[in-house]
Design a protein around this motif. Structure first.
Motif, PDB file in Angstrom:
ATOM      1  N   ALA A 105       0.826  -1.208   0.000  1.00  0.00           N
ATOM      2  CA  ALA A 105       0.000   0.000   0.000  1.00  0.00           C
ATOM      3  C   ALA A 105       0.862   1.260   0.000  1.00  0.00           C
ATOM      4  O   ALA A 105       0.566   2.232  -0.699  1.00  0.00           O
ATOM      5  CB  ALA A 105      -0.931  -0.002   1.203  1.00  0.00           C
ATOM      6  N   GLU A 106       1.927   1.245   0.789  1.00  0.00           N
ATOM      7  CA  GLU A 106       2.830   2.402   0.826  1.00  0.00           C
ATOM      8  C   GLU A 106       3.494   2.593  -0.526  1.00  0.00           C
ATOM      9  O   GLU A 106       3.578   3.706  -1.044  1.00  0.00           O
ATOM     10  CB  GLU A 106       3.912   2.200   1.899  1.00  0.00           C
ATOM     11  N   ARG A 107       3.968   1.484  -1.080  1.00  0.00           N
ATOM     12  CA  ARG A 107       4.631   1.547  -2.391  1.00  0.00           C
ATOM     13  C   ARG A 107       3.667   2.111  -3.435  1.00  0.00           C
ATOM     14  O   ARG A 107       4.032   2.976  -4.223  1.00  0.00           O
ATOM     15  CB  ARG A 107       5.128   0.156  -2.785  1.00  0.00           C
ATOM     16  N   ALA A 108       2.427   1.636  -3.401  1.00  0.00           N
ATOM     17  CA  ALA A 108       1.429   2.108  -4.356  1.00  0.00           C
ATOM     18  C   ALA A 108       1.182   3.602  -4.188  1.00  0.00           C
ATOM     19  O   ALA A 108       1.100   4.342  -5.173  1.00  0.00           O
ATOM     20  CB  ALA A 108       0.122   1.335  -4.199  1.00  0.00           C
ATOM     21  N   SER A 109       1.107   4.066  -2.949  1.00  0.00           N
ATOM     22  CA  SER A 109       0.824   5.487  -2.769  1.00  0.00           C
ATOM     23  C   SER A 109       2.009   6.342  -3.217  1.00  0.00           C
ATOM     24  O   SER A 109       1.823   7.449  -3.727  1.00  0.00           O
ATOM     25  CB  SER A 109       0.390   5.798  -1.338  1.00  0.00           C
ATOM     26  N   ILE A 110       3.219   5.828  -3.069  1.00  0.00           N
ATOM     27  CA  ILE A 110       4.400   6.547  -3.569  1.00  0.00           C
ATOM     28  C   ILE A 110       4.371   6.579  -5.093  1.00  0.00           C
ATOM     29  O   ILE A 110       4.614   7.612  -5.717  1.00  0.00           O
ATOM     30  CB  ILE A 110       5.705   5.884  -3.063  1.00  0.00           C
ATOM     31  N   GLN A 111       4.052   5.444  -5.708  1.00  0.00           N
ATOM     32  CA  GLN A 111       3.996   5.378  -7.170  1.00  0.00           C
ATOM     33  C   GLN A 111       2.958   6.350  -7.711  1.00  0.00           C
ATOM     34  O   GLN A 111       3.208   7.075  -8.680  1.00  0.00           O
ATOM     35  CB  GLN A 111       3.655   3.944  -7.620  1.00  0.00           C
ATOM     36  N   ILE A 112       1.799   6.393  -7.072  1.00  0.00           N
ATOM     37  CA  ILE A 112       0.721   7.269  -7.525  1.00  0.00           C
ATOM     38  C   ILE A 112       1.123   8.731  -7.370  1.00  0.00           C
ATOM     39  O   ILE A 112       0.894   9.556  -8.257  1.00  0.00           O
ATOM     40  CB  ILE A 112      -0.587   6.952  -6.751  1.00  0.00           C
ATOM     41  N   ALA A 113       1.783   9.052  -6.252  1.00  0.00           N
ATOM     42  CA  ALA A 113       2.232  10.428  -6.031  1.00  0.00           C
ATOM     43  C   ALA A 113       3.260  10.822  -7.095  1.00  0.00           C
ATOM     44  O   ALA A 113       3.170  11.895  -7.704  1.00  0.00           O
ATOM     45  CB  ALA A 113       2.833  10.567  -4.629  1.00  0.00           C
ATOM     46  N   LEU A 114       4.229   9.946  -7.343  1.00  0.00           N
ATOM     47  CA  LEU A 114       5.301  10.275  -8.287  1.00  0.00           C
ATOM     48  C   LEU A 114       4.803  10.402  -9.721  1.00  0.00           C
ATOM     49  O   LEU A 114       5.349  11.174 -10.512  1.00  0.00           O
ATOM     50  CB  LEU A 114       6.413   9.218  -8.218  1.00  0.00           C
ATOM     51  N   ALA A 115       3.758   9.658 -10.047  1.00  0.00           N
ATOM     52  CA  ALA A 115       3.224   9.719 -11.411  1.00  0.00           C
ATOM     53  C   ALA A 115       2.736  11.125 -11.745  1.00  0.00           C
ATOM     54  O   ALA A 115       2.724  11.529 -12.905  1.00  0.00           O
ATOM     55  CB  ALA A 115       2.087   8.710 -11.583  1.00  0.00           C
ATOM     56  N   GLU A 116       2.365  11.872 -10.714  1.00  0.00           N
ATOM     57  CA  GLU A 116       1.890  13.243 -10.929  1.00  0.00           C
ATOM     58  C   GLU A 116       2.956  14.120 -11.581  1.00  0.00           C
ATOM     59  O   GLU A 116       2.649  15.159 -12.151  1.00  0.00           O
ATOM     60  CB  GLU A 116       1.491  13.881  -9.590  1.00  0.00           C
ATOM     61  N   ALA A 117       4.211  13.721 -11.466  1.00  0.00           N
ATOM     62  CA  ALA A 117       5.295  14.507 -12.061  1.00  0.00           C
ATOM     63  C   ALA A 117       5.296  14.373 -13.583  1.00  0.00           C
ATOM     64  O   ALA A 117       5.988  15.109 -14.274  1.00  0.00           O
ATOM     65  CB  ALA A 117       6.644  14.069 -11.496  1.00  0.00           C
ATOM     66  N   PHE A 118       4.517  13.422 -14.102  1.00  0.00           N
ATOM     67  CA  PHE A 118       4.517  13.172 -15.543  1.00  0.00           C
ATOM     68  C   PHE A 118       3.253  13.668 -16.239  1.00  0.00           C
ATOM     69  O   PHE A 118       2.989  13.299 -17.366  1.00  0.00           O
ATOM     70  CB  PHE A 118       4.719  11.678 -15.821  1.00  0.00           C
ATOM     71  N   VAL A 119       2.476  14.491 -15.564  1.00  0.00           N
ATOM     72  CA  VAL A 119       1.297  15.040 -16.225  1.00  0.00           C
ATOM     73  C   VAL A 119       1.728  16.205 -17.108  1.00  0.00           C
ATOM     74  O   VAL A 119       2.781  16.794 -16.905  1.00  0.00           O
ATOM     75  CB  VAL A 119       0.204  15.486 -15.226  1.00  0.00           C
ATOM     76  N   ASP A 120       0.906  16.513 -18.097  1.00  0.00           N
ATOM     77  CA  ASP A 120       1.265  17.565 -19.036  1.00  0.00           C
ATOM     78  C   ASP A 120       1.078  18.963 -18.466  1.00  0.00           C
ATOM     79  O   ASP A 120       1.678  19.910 -18.917  1.00  0.00           O
ATOM     80  CB  ASP A 120       0.424  17.448 -20.312  1.00  0.00           C
ATOM     81  N   SER A 121       0.194  19.052 -17.489  1.00  0.00           N
ATOM     82  CA  SER A 121      -0.081  20.365 -16.918  1.00  0.00           C
ATOM     83  C   SER A 121       1.046  20.734 -15.944  1.00  0.00           C
ATOM     84  O   SER A 121       1.975  19.973 -15.743  1.00  0.00           O
ATOM     85  CB  SER A 121      -1.417  20.317 -16.192  1.00  0.00           C
ATOM     86  N   ALA A 122       0.924  21.885 -15.325  1.00  0.00           N
ATOM     87  CA  ALA A 122       1.942  22.312 -14.365  1.00  0.00           C
ATOM     88  C   ALA A 122       1.999  21.296 -13.228  1.00  0.00           C
ATOM     89  O   ALA A 122       0.976  20.922 -12.667  1.00  0.00           O
ATOM     90  CB  ALA A 122       1.595  23.684 -13.830  1.00  0.00           C
ATOM     91  N   VAL A 123       3.196  20.874 -12.910  1.00  0.00           N
ATOM     92  CA  VAL A 123       3.368  19.854 -11.871  1.00  0.00           C
ATOM     93  C   VAL A 123       3.470  20.532 -10.507  1.00  0.00           C
ATOM     94  O   VAL A 123       4.199  21.499 -10.340  1.00  0.00           O
ATOM     95  CB  VAL A 123       4.641  19.034 -12.147  1.00  0.00           C
ATOM     96  N   ASP A 124       2.728  20.014  -9.553  1.00  0.00           N
ATOM     97  CA  ASP A 124       2.789  20.540  -8.194  1.00  0.00           C
ATOM     98  C   ASP A 124       3.805  19.728  -7.389  1.00  0.00           C
ATOM     99  O   ASP A 124       3.458  18.799  -6.671  1.00  0.00           O
ATOM    100  CB  ASP A 124       1.387  20.459  -7.570  1.00  0.00           C
ATOM    101  N   TYR A 125       5.072  20.111  -7.524  1.00  0.00           N
ATOM    102  CA  TYR A 125       6.137  19.348  -6.856  1.00  0.00           C
ATOM    103  C   TYR A 125       5.991  19.378  -5.332  1.00  0.00           C
ATOM    104  O   TYR A 125       6.300  18.400  -4.662  1.00  0.00           O
ATOM    105  CB  TYR A 125       7.504  19.884  -7.257  1.00  0.00           C
ATOM    106  N   ALA A 126       5.530  20.500  -4.808  1.00  0.00           N
ATOM    107  CA  ALA A 126       5.401  20.622  -3.352  1.00  0.00           C
ATOM    108  C   ALA A 126       4.430  19.573  -2.820  1.00  0.00           C
ATOM    109  O   ALA A 126       4.690  18.920  -1.807  1.00  0.00           O
ATOM    110  CB  ALA A 126       4.928  22.021  -2.975  1.00  0.00           C
ATOM    111  N   SER A 127       3.327  19.402  -3.548  1.00  0.00           N
ATOM    112  CA  SER A 127       2.324  18.438  -3.107  1.00  0.00           C
ATOM    113  C   SER A 127       2.849  17.006  -3.226  1.00  0.00           C
ATOM    114  O   SER A 127       2.619  16.172  -2.351  1.00  0.00           O
ATOM    115  CB  SER A 127       1.046  18.651  -3.921  1.00  0.00           C
ATOM    116  N   ILE A 128       3.574  16.716  -4.309  1.00  0.00           N
ATOM    117  CA  ILE A 128       4.154  15.368  -4.460  1.00  0.00           C
ATOM    118  C   ILE A 128       5.153  15.125  -3.331  1.00  0.00           C
ATOM    119  O   ILE A 128       5.153  14.079  -2.685  1.00  0.00           O
ATOM    120  CB  ILE A 128       4.868  15.205  -5.821  1.00  0.00           C
TER     121      ILE A 128
END
Length: 120
Positions: free
Chosen positions: A8-31
């Motif tokens: 579960a922890e690994r999955a939540s890290i993976q999901i958080a990190l995937a946000e860095a690959f969106v086309d829109s502005a990335v919210d690094y602080a939130s990740i």
């Protein structure tokens, strides 16, 4: 700090990190906030050897997909498929080692951005 991640922890890290690959502005602080408290070495590894291989094509695509975020289910399934393929094939492991080296180089900025928000 050095504990083994639960699935579960690994999955939540993976999901958080995937946000860095969106086309829109990335919210690094939130990740960064969502990966806070995990061993940075482990997180960096998950970023480049698990998340990036599945997600980087989203940034490379000339026409961005309509949705900007990765569906969690899809993401986790794709990562699992990648890891399984790697496990089952020596050739795939060798190829992926090269790919991961390239991803670390090409997307090194993602980790640098995240570290700006990292409070030790």
């Amino acid at each position: 700090m050095g504990h083994i991640l639960t699935p579960a922890e690994r999955a939540s890290i993976q999901i958080a990190l995937a946000e860095a690959f969106v086309d829109s502005a990335v919210d690094y602080a939130s990740i960064a906030e969502r990966i806070q408290g995990y061993d940075p070495k482990v997180v960096e590894d998950i970023l480049y050897s698990e998340v990036a291989p599945v997600c980087f094509t989203n940034l490379e695509a000339p026409v961005p997909p309509v949705w900007s975020g990765f569906q969690d289910e899809w993401l986790l399934e794709e990562i699992a498929k990648e890891l399984k393929a790697r496990e089952n094939s020596w050739l795939r492991r060798s190829f992926d080692r090269l790919k991961i080296t390239w991803l670390r180089f090409s997307y090194g900025y993602i980790w640098k951005e995240l570290l700006k928000f990292h409070h030790a």
